[in-house]
Design an enzyme around this catalytic site. Structure first.
Site, short mmCIF file in Angstrom:
data_model
loop_
_atom_site.label_atom_id
_atom_site.label_comp_id
_atom_site.label_asym_id
_atom_site.label_seq_id
_atom_site.Cartn_x
_atom_site.Cartn_y
_atom_site.Cartn_z
N GLU A 244 0.82 -1.20 0.00
CA GLU A 244 0.00 0.00 0.00
C GLU A 244 0.86 1.26 0.00
OE1 GLU A 244 -3.80 -0.17 2.14
OE2 GLU A 244 -3.14 1.62 3.20
N ARG A 270 -3.10 34.55 -16.89
CA ARG A 270 -3.60 35.54 -15.94
C ARG A 270 -2.64 36.74 -15.91
NH1 ARG A 270 -7.75 37.75 -12.91
NH2 ARG A 270 -7.02 38.37 -10.84
N GLN A 281 8.53 36.47 -9.99
CA GLN A 281 9.27 35.32 -9.45
C GLN A 281 8.58 34.72 -8.23
OE1 GLN A 281 13.30 36.71 -8.94
NE2 GLN A 281 13.82 36.12 -11.04
#
Lengths: 381, 89
Positions: A244, A270, A281
């Site tokens: 798992e 955007r 940055q």
């Protein structure tokens, strides 16, 4: 280690992404809000072959190697936004199917694996209790032999898939035996007298993956349903946990890849202060960090899978993969929200759901704290 | 083999000095010397040192009850490299 993909693996990965996009996200926002499991999506996954991927062909599965299975789960995480569904799939595959493959008798394998692989059955294991989480072997659920049966008594809590499970691998302790030798595991079917799922549980994330409490009240299980020998519970649990921890967060790699691509696209389009926000940055550094974490997590997960494939011990590597990837997923989700600003915080973006789902990954299959304990112990501390 | 495994457990696994020196027949389970992580560390050591793969299905109490039972298990794996020390010491 060579992680270059074969043409077949690339095709399978692409097919899984396409399948996930087409068939698994329908009505997700509503189902997530309501906390609903999708039996249709579960069966669709079975039809595609997800549940049967790691099961050997002679037992009815696809017999895929571990790395291929990881790649497909990664593709599922990329194409499917329903992390709860993927979590439920993982829970069944690693905590029930693989123990059946590894420890089951031919009769047990024949009784359950075909239905689990076909999507007709849902299964999971039941280990955690109200008083026993990280200290799993201190469980209070008791088992006593009674002729050809075992009687189980106790409560199991936070059990994934419990409300929809048809069969469960229940761990219980034989009284009076040393803790390490006391645990046995039993295949308990829905409808067994004394077995009830007493309540469902509401969660912060992974809301399409049902969770519940299981009550065992003189639950009478045929001796033939014991998985492995008496006292083999620890071996079964350790085996399934290594599987798992190696594989359960493969899908998170896909999710982080999706978040990264969405964040790059958003940061390019955007515009604020007359330029793309990606030119600042403060924003581009977040995207760079998302890439860095994703690639490091991918290498850790692939490494653990590769070791398992070689038949080598992967306890340390699996703990590292699980720990790093879960925390990377949380960090990636936070960065993705931040890059997307107010839109990222809105439910319609889907990113806030990723964050809620990601947080669970630092808790299930052993918390981050326990993974660090494992790493420290394996390093000799 | 008994000496190598006893030394390793005494040095790396035993946390209560009152349990030393460790007898080869001493129960590692009833004394609580071996917990689940201790067992898995021991398995890694045994695999590396004796060049044998310990399958998950073999991690059962009777194989790891004591130093003696660990050695008996490893000897039963004869033919797969078990019983031959690999590396130093």
């Amino acid at each position: 280690m060579d992680f270059s993909l074969s043409a077949e693996q690339r095709e399978l990965k692409a097919a899984a992404v396409d399948f996930a996009r087409r068939e698994l996200d329908s009505g997700l926002a509503e189902r997530e809000q309501a906390g609903e499991f999708s039996p249709q999506a579960w069966r669709a996954c079975a039809k595609f072959g997800i549940q049967g991927l790691p099961v050997p062909a002679e037992l009815g599965g696809a017999g895929a190697d571990i790395l291929t299975t990881v790649l497909v789960m990664e593709a599922l995480g990329y194409g499917c936004h329903d992390n709860g569904l993927i979590f439920s799939l993982n829970a069944q595959m690693w905590s029930l199917q693989m123990p059946l493959v590894k420890f089951g008798t031919p009769a047990q394998q024949q009784a359950y694996l075909p239905g689990l692989i076909a999507g007709d059955l849902v299964g999971v294991h039941a280990m955690t209790e109200p008083e026993s989480g990280s200290d799993a072997f201190s469980m209070r659920t008791r088992v006593e032999r009674e002729g050809d049966f075992y009687l189980l008594n106790g409560i199991k809590l936070y059990i994934t898939n419990a409300p929809v499970a048809d069969v469960m691998l229940v761990f219980a302790a034989h009284p009076g035996k040393p803790k390490m030798a006391a645990i046995s595991a039993f295949l308990v079917e829905k409808g067994t007298p004394g077995f009830t799922v007493s309540r469902g549980m509401d969660k912060m994330g992974l809301r399409t993956s049902p969770m519940g409490e299981v009550v065992l009240d003189d639950c009478r299980v045929p001796a033939a349903n014991r998985l492995g020998s008496e006292g083999a519970g620890m071996a079964i649990f350790n085996s399934s946990m290594t599987w798992e921890r190696s594989c359960i967060l493969a899908s998170a790699l896909g999710t982080m890849q999706r978040q990264l691509e969405a964040s790059v696209a958003y940061a390019r389009t955007r515009k604020q202060f007359g330029q793309s926000i990606g030119k600042f940055q403060a924003v581009s550094s977040k995207v760079a960090d998302m890439y860095l974490r994703l690639e490091a997590a991918r290498l850790l997960v692939y490494q653990a899978a590769w070791l398992g494939q070689q038949g080598k011990s992967a306890l340390t590597e699996a703990a590292a993969a699980k720990l790093f990837t879960s925390e990377a997923w949380v960090a990636s989700s936070l960065d993705a929200i931040q890059v997307h600003g107010a839109y990222g915080y809105m439910k319609e973006s889907g990113i806030e759901r990723d964050l809620r789902d990601a947080i669970a990954s630092t808790i299930y299959s052993g918390t981050s704290e326990i993974q660090r304990v494992i790493l420290a112990r394996m390093l000799g501390l | 083999m008994e000496t190598v495994i006893n030394d390793y457990i005494s040095r790396e696994v035993v946390q209560d000095a009152a349990l030393l020196p460790l007898g080869n027949a001493t129960s590692l389970l009833e004394t609580g010397i071996l917990d689940s992580l201790g067992l898995l560390r021991l398995v890694v050591f045994v695999q590396e040192r004796f060049g044998v793969t310990v399958d998950d299905v073999d991690l059962i109490p009777e194989h790891f009850e004591s130093v003696d039972s660990i050695c008996a298990y490893l000897r039963s794996r004869d033919g797969e490299g078990a019983g031959r020390a690999v590396g130093h010491g």
